[in-house]
Design a protein around this motif. Sequence first.
Motif, PDB file in Angstrom:
ATOM      1  N   PRO A 232       6.508  12.264 -43.740  1.00  0.00           N
ATOM      2  CA  PRO A 232       5.638  11.402 -42.925  1.00  0.00           C
ATOM      3  C   PRO A 232       5.988   9.917 -43.036  1.00  0.00           C
ATOM      4  N   LEU A 233       6.403   9.479 -44.235  1.00  0.00           N
ATOM      5  CA  LEU A 233       6.765   8.073 -44.388  1.00  0.00           C
ATOM      6  C   LEU A 233       8.040   7.746 -43.620  1.00  0.00           C
ATOM      7  N   ALA A 234       8.963   8.705 -43.555  1.00  0.00           N
ATOM      8  CA  ALA A 234      10.160   8.514 -42.750  1.00  0.00           C
ATOM      9  C   ALA A 234       9.797   8.457 -41.269  1.00  0.00           C
ATOM     10  N   LEU A 235       8.932   9.368 -40.842  1.00  0.00           N
ATOM     11  CA  LEU A 235       8.491   9.368 -39.434  1.00  0.00           C
ATOM     12  C   LEU A 235       7.730   8.088 -39.084  1.00  0.00           C
ATOM     13  N   GLN A 236       7.043   7.539 -40.070  1.00  0.00           N
ATOM     14  CA  GLN A 236       6.310   6.288 -39.862  1.00  0.00           C
ATOM     15  C   GLN A 236       7.273   5.169 -39.446  1.00  0.00           C
ATOM     16  N   SER A 237       8.433   5.126 -40.104  1.00  0.00           N
ATOM     17  CA  SER A 237       9.439   4.122 -39.749  1.00  0.00           C
ATOM     18  C   SER A 237      10.008   4.380 -38.358  1.00  0.00           C
ATOM     19  N   VAL A 238      10.199   5.649 -38.028  1.00  0.00           N
ATOM     20  CA  VAL A 238      10.707   6.003 -36.697  1.00  0.00           C
ATOM     21  C   VAL A 238       9.709   5.567 -35.623  1.00  0.00           C
ATOM     22  N   ILE A 239       8.420   5.791 -35.883  1.00  0.00           N
ATOM     23  CA  ILE A 239       7.376   5.398 -34.934  1.00  0.00           C
ATOM     24  C   ILE A 239       7.358   3.887 -34.766  1.00  0.00           C
ATOM     25  N   THR A 240       7.489   3.158 -35.884  1.00  0.00           N
ATOM     26  CA  THR A 240       7.517   1.693 -35.825  1.00  0.00           C
ATOM     27  C   THR A 240       8.691   1.207 -34.983  1.00  0.00           C
ATOM     28  N   ALA A 241       9.865   1.814 -35.194  1.00  0.00           N
ATOM     29  CA  ALA A 241      11.053   1.430 -34.421  1.00  0.00           C
ATOM     30  C   ALA A 241      10.865   1.735 -32.943  1.00  0.00           C
ATOM     31  N   ALA A 242      10.287   2.894 -32.647  1.00  0.00           N
ATOM     32  CA  ALA A 242      10.050   3.260 -31.246  1.00  0.00           C
ATOM     33  C   ALA A 242       9.090   2.273 -30.585  1.00  0.00           C
ATOM     34  N   GLY A 243       8.053   1.883 -31.320  1.00  0.00           N
ATOM     35  CA  GLY A 243       7.109   0.908 -30.786  1.00  0.00           C
ATOM     36  C   GLY A 243       7.771  -0.432 -30.533  1.00  0.00           C
ATOM     37  N   GLY A 244       8.645  -0.844 -31.450  1.00  0.00           N
ATOM     38  CA  GLY A 244       9.361  -2.103 -31.280  1.00  0.00           C
ATOM     39  C   GLY A 244      10.234  -2.097 -30.047  1.00  0.00           C
ATOM     40  N   LEU A 245      10.924  -0.993 -29.810  1.00  0.00           N
ATOM     41  CA  LEU A 245      11.783  -0.878 -28.632  1.00  0.00           C
ATOM     42  C   LEU A 245      10.968  -0.913 -27.343  1.00  0.00           C
ATOM     43  N   ALA A 246       9.823  -0.220 -27.348  1.00  0.00           N
ATOM     44  CA  ALA A 246       8.984  -0.184 -26.147  1.00  0.00           C
ATOM     45  C   ALA A 246       8.397  -1.554 -25.836  1.00  0.00           C
ATOM     46  N   VAL A 247       7.894  -2.250 -26.859  1.00  0.00           N
ATOM     47  CA  VAL A 247       7.323  -3.571 -26.653  1.00  0.00           C
ATOM     48  C   VAL A 247       8.398  -4.567 -26.216  1.00  0.00           C
ATOM     49  N   GLN A 248       9.608  -4.406 -26.766  1.00  0.00           N
ATOM     50  CA  GLN A 248      10.694  -5.315 -26.385  1.00  0.00           C
ATOM     51  C   GLN A 248      10.984  -5.228 -24.894  1.00  0.00           C
ATOM     52  N   ALA A 249      10.858  -4.038 -24.334  1.00  0.00           N
ATOM     53  CA  ALA A 249      11.068  -3.878 -22.899  1.00  0.00           C
ATOM     54  C   ALA A 249      10.046  -4.703 -22.112  1.00  0.00           C
ATOM     55  N   ALA A 250       8.785  -4.699 -22.589  1.00  0.00           N
ATOM     56  CA  ALA A 250       7.748  -5.491 -21.923  1.00  0.00           C
ATOM     57  C   ALA A 250       8.000  -6.982 -22.111  1.00  0.00           C
ATOM     58  N   VAL A 251       8.456  -7.362 -23.303  1.00  0.00           N
ATOM     59  CA  VAL A 251       8.771  -8.768 -23.583  1.00  0.00           C
ATOM     60  C   VAL A 251       9.856  -9.260 -22.637  1.00  0.00           C
ATOM     61  N   ASN A 252      10.897  -8.456 -22.469  1.00  0.00           N
ATOM     62  CA  ASN A 252      12.028  -8.849 -21.619  1.00  0.00           C
ATOM     63  C   ASN A 252      11.612  -9.101 -20.165  1.00  0.00           C
ATOM     64  N   SER A 253      10.551  -8.431 -19.735  1.00  0.00           N
ATOM     65  CA  SER A 253      10.134  -8.554 -18.332  1.00  0.00           C
ATOM     66  C   SER A 253       9.554  -9.927 -18.000  1.00  0.00           C
ATOM     67  N   PHE A 254       9.216 -10.726 -19.042  1.00  0.00           N
ATOM     68  CA  PHE A 254       8.615 -12.047 -18.797  1.00  0.00           C
ATOM     69  C   PHE A 254       9.654 -13.167 -18.729  1.00  0.00           C
ATOM     70  N   GLY A 255      10.925 -12.828 -18.836  1.00  0.00           N
ATOM     71  CA  GLY A 255      11.963 -13.832 -18.640  1.00  0.00           C
ATOM     72  C   GLY A 255      12.475 -14.452 -19.920  1.00  0.00           C
ATOM     73  N   ILE A 256      13.570 -15.171 -19.785  1.00  0.00           N
ATOM     74  CA  ILE A 256      14.307 -15.683 -20.932  1.00  0.00           C
ATOM     75  C   ILE A 256      13.525 -16.724 -21.728  1.00  0.00           C
ATOM     76  N   VAL A 257      12.738 -17.551 -21.043  1.00  0.00           N
ATOM     77  CA  VAL A 257      11.959 -18.582 -21.744  1.00  0.00           C
ATOM     78  C   VAL A 257      10.929 -17.938 -22.663  1.00  0.00           C
ATOM     79  N   PHE A 258      10.230 -16.934 -22.133  1.00  0.00           N
ATOM     80  CA  PHE A 258       9.240 -16.235 -22.955  1.00  0.00           C
ATOM     81  C   PHE A 258       9.915 -15.488 -24.105  1.00  0.00           C
ATOM     82  N   VAL A 259      11.019 -14.805 -23.813  1.00  0.00           N
ATOM     83  CA  VAL A 259      11.738 -14.049 -24.844  1.00  0.00           C
ATOM     84  C   VAL A 259      12.140 -14.966 -25.999  1.00  0.00           C
ATOM     85  N   ALA A 260      12.636 -16.173 -25.662  1.00  0.00           N
ATOM     86  CA  ALA A 260      13.068 -17.109 -26.697  1.00  0.00           C
ATOM     87  C   ALA A 260      11.906 -17.531 -27.587  1.00  0.00           C
TER      88      ALA A 260
END
Length: 456
Positions: free
Chosen positions: A253-281
């Motif tokens: 479960p602790l290993a899966l916890q890290s996988v879930i965290t990474a998956a969440g980071g990737l998903a949120v990054q996609a939303a972050v990227n949609s707001f443009g380079i100024v916001f991303v920076a």
Amino acid sequence: MGQKAVRLTEGNPFRQIFRFALPLMFGSIFQQIYTFADTMIVGRKLGMEALAALGGTEWLSFLVFGAIQGMTGGFGIIIARFFGAQDERGAKKAIRCAGILSGFWAVAILAAGELAAGFLLKLLKTPDGAYAMALLYLRWIYAGIPVTFAFWMEAAILRAFGDSKTPFFATALSCVCNVLMDLWFVMGLEWGISGAAAATLISQLLSFVFAHGQRLRRQRDFVKQNEKAAVNERGKPAEWAPVMKEQLCLGVPLALQSVITAAGGLAVQAAVNSFGIVFVAGYTAANKLYGLLEMAASSYGHATSAFVSQNLGAQKGGRIRQGMRSAVLLGFLTAAAMSVVMLLAGREILLCFLAGEAETVRQSLMIGEQFLSVLAVFFGLLYLLYILRAGIQGLGNGWIPMFSSLLQLLMRVGCAFFLTRRIGYAGLFWGEIAAWACADVFLCVALMGLRKRRGY
């Protein structure tokens, strides 16, 4: 270097948890310095394509190495329980079981990583110019998974013995050697991206050798203190099954916890990227500072799980309650200090990460400051999250913390894709706070239930 195995079952809980966590904090700082130096060396010598290749593997490296740290940490919690109970036979059995399980999972993850490396890079849309170097680097790094597993297992065993200083020295050794070998392999011998990967692998191997030698010393100290338990210490392989089951019930479960965290980071990054380079920076710059100020929370988590597990083995329920209260107090005090840093020095720190045209920097800085102002008010919730999660892990339950990470994922992704439609990019900021708060409530309720069932 004369650090001995430390029993967390006696003494002042507040002082013990702080002393245990402090070396881990310094170790995290060393890792941050190494990351900065490694990025600078690769970028300066090999150019933007190599730098992009290094950055393109960041989440994939975190995915694997986070899982390894989580799994070995779960194995170590069971060892800490035997150590707290002064059960030398049980501790040795748990160490052997952890070694067997680590070997199996190291081979399995190595094979999966090597087979999936190219597919994952394409899935993340790695730029064509960086793809070949990213794949080469990733294959090198994944080839060293057995060494990485071995090092983190040694570190987990040492923490189980109450020794957090040796993992710090091992981490410092690894970081210093890594930077020196980066300079030699990349700048001197001109081995390219393979040189950066080789430097990482060799430095991890050196840190493992050091940690292994120190761990054997701690184990010998433990044996001397419990000589009566040394009779028939090996036991029968059939007796290992219950211990392995417990370790897997925590480690997986602790290993899966890290996988879930990474998956969440990737998903949120996609939303972050949609707001443009100024916001991303601006968002990225604030996240860099957020990551630095979060390191103490992770260290308190390791200290709390070791404290709770040792005292669980010693059957000191009252002391577990004292330790949890002390950890929460430490967490809130530290979080308050970190919030002051964000509010008073955040602007100057953000400027260290931002460059370009004045207007672009101004807009990115405004976004970063907004994010930091939201984080600063609620930062105590993050520290509470780490401590509650670690306390439950120390009590031998890995599934509840994993579900709390899943809850965090749902809140962060939900806010990133739905709340932002109503309030704009600020929905990303509040999504972080909502994730902490919901996980805290869930963990508090779960911890009260566990304590009630165990009579603590």
